[in-house]
Design a protein around this motif. Structure first.
Motif, PDB file in Angstrom:
ATOM      1  N   ARG A  10       0.761  -1.281   0.027  1.00  0.00           N
ATOM      2  CA  ARG A  10       0.255   0.077  -0.014  1.00  0.00           C
ATOM      3  C   ARG A  10       0.834   1.337  -0.020  1.00  0.00           C
ATOM      4  O   ARG A  10       0.758   2.380  -0.596  1.00  0.00           O
ATOM      5  CB  ARG A  10      -0.981  -0.077   1.149  1.00  0.00           C
ATOM      6  N   ARG A  11       1.948   1.175   0.801  1.00  0.00           N
ATOM      7  CA  ARG A  11       2.732   2.455   0.789  1.00  0.00           C
ATOM      8  C   ARG A  11       3.443   2.668  -0.629  1.00  0.00           C
ATOM      9  O   ARG A  11       3.696   3.701  -1.134  1.00  0.00           O
ATOM     10  CB  ARG A  11       3.925   1.975   1.872  1.00  0.00           C
ATOM     11  N   ARG A  14       0.904   4.052  -2.746  1.00  0.00           N
ATOM     12  CA  ARG A  14       0.696   5.584  -2.673  1.00  0.00           C
ATOM     13  C   ARG A  14       1.932   6.498  -3.164  1.00  0.00           C
ATOM     14  O   ARG A  14       1.657   7.583  -3.907  1.00  0.00           O
ATOM     15  CB  ARG A  14       0.611   5.878  -0.941  1.00  0.00           C
ATOM     16  N   HIS A  17       1.637   6.522  -7.014  1.00  0.00           N
ATOM     17  CA  HIS A  17       0.588   7.177  -7.527  1.00  0.00           C
ATOM     18  C   HIS A  17       0.819   8.779  -7.434  1.00  0.00           C
ATOM     19  O   HIS A  17       0.529   9.633  -8.048  1.00  0.00           O
ATOM     20  CB  HIS A  17      -0.830   6.956  -6.594  1.00  0.00           C
ATOM     21  N   ASP A  18       1.149   9.193  -5.966  1.00  0.00           N
ATOM     22  CA  ASP A  18       1.268  10.569  -5.651  1.00  0.00           C
ATOM     23  C   ASP A  18       2.631  11.319  -6.113  1.00  0.00           C
ATOM     24  O   ASP A  18       2.556  12.366  -6.485  1.00  0.00           O
ATOM     25  CB  ASP A  18       1.245  10.783  -4.139  1.00  0.00           C
ATOM     26  N   GLU A 122      -2.922  16.220  -4.543  1.00  0.00           N
ATOM     27  CA  GLU A 122      -3.601  15.398  -5.185  1.00  0.00           C
ATOM     28  C   GLU A 122      -5.143  15.755  -5.169  1.00  0.00           C
ATOM     29  O   GLU A 122      -5.861  15.613  -6.139  1.00  0.00           O
ATOM     30  CB  GLU A 122      -3.567  14.113  -4.401  1.00  0.00           C
ATOM     31  N   VAL A 169      -7.460   5.089  -6.508  1.00  0.00           N
ATOM     32  CA  VAL A 169      -6.080   5.161  -5.864  1.00  0.00           C
ATOM     33  C   VAL A 169      -6.014   6.571  -5.207  1.00  0.00           C
ATOM     34  O   VAL A 169      -5.512   6.495  -4.140  1.00  0.00           O
ATOM     35  CB  VAL A 169      -5.106   4.505  -6.832  1.00  0.00           C
ATOM     36  N   SER A 173      -5.400   6.982  -1.190  1.00  0.00           N
ATOM     37  CA  SER A 173      -3.973   7.307  -0.874  1.00  0.00           C
ATOM     38  C   SER A 173      -4.282   8.428   0.132  1.00  0.00           C
ATOM     39  O   SER A 173      -3.314   8.507   0.990  1.00  0.00           O
ATOM     40  CB  SER A 173      -3.206   7.670  -2.338  1.00  0.00           C
ATOM     41  N   GLU A 176      -5.478   7.201   3.441  1.00  0.00           N
ATOM     42  CA  GLU A 176      -4.400   6.447   4.027  1.00  0.00           C
ATOM     43  C   GLU A 176      -3.185   7.415   4.561  1.00  0.00           C
ATOM     44  O   GLU A 176      -2.535   7.291   5.830  1.00  0.00           O
ATOM     45  CB  GLU A 176      -3.878   5.498   3.238  1.00  0.00           C
ATOM     46  N   ARG A 177      -2.860   8.200   3.880  1.00  0.00           N
ATOM     47  CA  ARG A 177      -1.827   9.267   4.362  1.00  0.00           C
ATOM     48  C   ARG A 177      -2.129   9.929   5.682  1.00  0.00           C
ATOM     49  O   ARG A 177      -1.400  10.232   6.659  1.00  0.00           O
ATOM     50  CB  ARG A 177      -1.350  10.437   3.158  1.00  0.00           C
TER      51      ARG A 177
END
Length: 213
Positions: A10-11, A14, A17-18, A122, A169, A173, A176-177
């Motif tokens: 998952r990290r 992120r 994607h970011d 984002e 995503v 993301s 989650e952050r």
């Protein structure tokens, strides 16, 4: 072991994607604007190509950093300046962007500033890419015990429930952050009604702040 592997995946998702996805998205958008301006305003078209080059260089640097044991980029040192630079890079005369930061950034740990920047970047990128807005209002309020930010646009809006079902995503993301910092991201929107994204991150408090009273 399985949970640790899942969290690492998952990290990485992120970060890709970011940090990598963002740069390619900006490059694609600015190339499209350059093509649109090429016949009527060659100078503006050339300026957009410069932004494309900068976005590609930033993406290449982020990719090098990620592949070097997946280290993230150097944390953001100034949230306001980083956001202003981003907004200037993706700016378009057809979109009005209002931006305001209140409070002292020295109250915020550099890692928190970094994560807040990625979340807000984002948010604006999603608005520009999917919302087709004419107005975006971005506000950040910093106190010794909390960072609160919001981004509102007047775009086409969407159904957040459908976005969750599609497994986007970007929104995942962002949430989650924030959660990794003990915070939250709340998205309010409806088709045709624009979008509001609210970010809350608790801060530990600095010397002299409420937590130290």
């Amino acid at each position: 072991m399985h949970e640790a592997q899942e969290e690492e995946r998952r990290r990485i998702a992120r970060e890709l994607h970011d940090r990598i996805g963002h740069g390619t998205s900006v490059a694609h958008q600015q190339l499209a604007l350059s093509e649109a301006y090429r016949a009527t305003d060659p100078a503006r078209a050339s300026a957009k190509i410069v932004v494309v080059q900068q976005a590609i260089q930033e993406t290449m640097e982020n990719l090098r950093q990620m592949t070097s044991e997946l280290h993230p980029q150097t944390p953001v040192k100034n949230l306001e300046k980083s956001l202003l630079d981003f907004l200037e890079a993706v700016g378009d005369d057809s979109i009005s962007i209002a931006f305001d930061v209140n409070g002292d950034e020295s109250w915020v740990d550099p890692r928190v500033l970094d994560e807040a920047f990625l979340i807000l970047r984002e948010t604006v990128r999603n608005s520009l890419t999917h919302g087709d807005p004419t107005i975006i209002r971005l506000n950040v309020d910093i106190a010794p015990h909390e960072l609160i930010a919001s981004a509102r646009d007047n775009g086409r809006g969407f159904d957040p429930a459908n976005a969750r079902r599609r497994g986007g995503v970007g929104l995942t993301s962002m949430r989650e952050r924030a959660e990794l910092l003990g915070g939250t991201v709340t998205v309010s929107s409806e088709p045709g009604g624009g979008c509001l994204v609210e970010l809350y991150i608790p801060l530990r408090g600095q010397a002299g702040g409420p937590d130290d009273a």
